[in-house]
Design an enzyme around this catalytic site. Sequence first.
Site, PDB file in Angstrom:
ATOM      1  N   LYS A  44      69.118 -14.500 -72.155  1.00  0.00           N
ATOM      2  CA  LYS A  44      69.910 -15.100 -71.082  1.00  0.00           C
ATOM      3  C   LYS A  44      70.948 -16.078 -71.634  1.00  0.00           C
ATOM      4  CE  LYS A  44      67.897 -19.214 -69.685  1.00  0.00           C
ATOM      5  NZ  LYS A  44      69.188 -19.780 -69.392  1.00  0.00           N
TER       6      LYS A  44
ATOM      7  N   LYS B 211      69.436  -9.672 -79.728  1.00  0.00           N
ATOM      8  CA  LYS B 211      68.399  -9.459 -78.717  1.00  0.00           C
ATOM      9  C   LYS B 211      68.938  -9.798 -77.328  1.00  0.00           C
ATOM     10  CE  LYS B 211      64.531 -11.837 -78.744  1.00  0.00           C
ATOM     11  NZ  LYS B 211      63.270 -12.533 -79.061  1.00  0.00           N
TER      12      LYS B 211
ATOM     13  N   LYS C  81      67.055 -24.377 -82.373  1.00  0.00           N
ATOM     14  CA  LYS C  81      67.404 -25.094 -81.142  1.00  0.00           C
ATOM     15  C   LYS C  81      68.162 -26.379 -81.451  1.00  0.00           C
ATOM     16  CE  LYS C  81      63.780 -23.326 -78.103  1.00  0.00           C
ATOM     17  NZ  LYS C  81      62.510 -23.642 -77.415  1.00  0.00           N
TER      18      LYS C  81
END
Length: 322
Positions: A197, A194, A113
């Site tokens: 969103k 994967k 992140k």
Amino acid sequence: MPKQTIFSGIQPTGRLHLGNYLGSLRHFVELQTKHDCYFMIADYHSITEDYDPRRKRAQTLELAAEFLAAGLDPKKCTIFVQSDVPEHLELAWIFNAITPISLLERMTQYKDKAARQTKNVNAGLFDYPVLQAADILLYHATAVPVGADQDQHLELTREIVRLFNNRFGATFTEPKTLHTNVPKVMSLLAPDKKMSKSLGDAHCIHLDDEPDVVAAKISKAVTDTGGGTSLGARNLLTMSEAFSSKKTYDSFLADSAAGTLQYAKLKQTLAKDIAGYFADFRTKKKKLHTKRVEAILAAGAKRAARTATKTMAAVRKKIGIR
Ligand code: LTN
């Protein structure tokens, strides 16, 4: 499995997709019938990533509506919003005081992140797994259903249990990770990644996508060549296994093995089957009024708070604050 206290959470960041459903929500719906379950909307976790404050509350209510539309039943489980129970933050702070920074520095999700969000590497992003440990341990959860991407956070939770108990005396028990066999759904357009969103809308099928939207997205799914064994084709078969009848899936599987799989036919059938599988979900979600969702969340928060306040009273004593 003997009766467990189950805890899990999902961040409110937009509509759920098939990966979320097969990885989490579907299992939640099953678990609620046999165990003591808490399902939390992790809004305080979600503010550590870039977001629009004008949309956050709506995203929280929408996720709650999706929980309910998928079959979570407030009579069978506790559905609540993290920020409605401030004890989560209080326990996280106490855990902060016993968690070595060196353990947090190893977290791969934090590193990912931080690399993605270079202009906003905030302390909350770093501390995220400590708040997650507090979520789980406030309710003395014994089992946590999560995807494999959360394994490291659960291991840290167990380490925090050991650190706390060693320092202040037996208080918490180590929760186990509950992995159910989860078919991994890949992106429609990049089937080596994967379904997520963050890749964009066209990569995902959302649970409430209308049949025409599902059909349009699936028709654009990449299959490339390779007689039914390419990643894209395999992904369509994975979805067929989850959402088509066994007979339909078996026949596509046989075609694939024989090298006679027709992608157009697979796509048409699959689109129809997915849209059909979630027909009830779409109807229920549309029918849910905001007022009713808010009332369910208020009742859930009240129930969660009963346990959370008890845990905190004991914890404050243990650490010498009271
Ligand atoms: N980090 C989790 C969401 C989450 C969670 C939790 C899961 C927040 N608190 C407690 C299990 C238990 C995620 O993003 N999947």
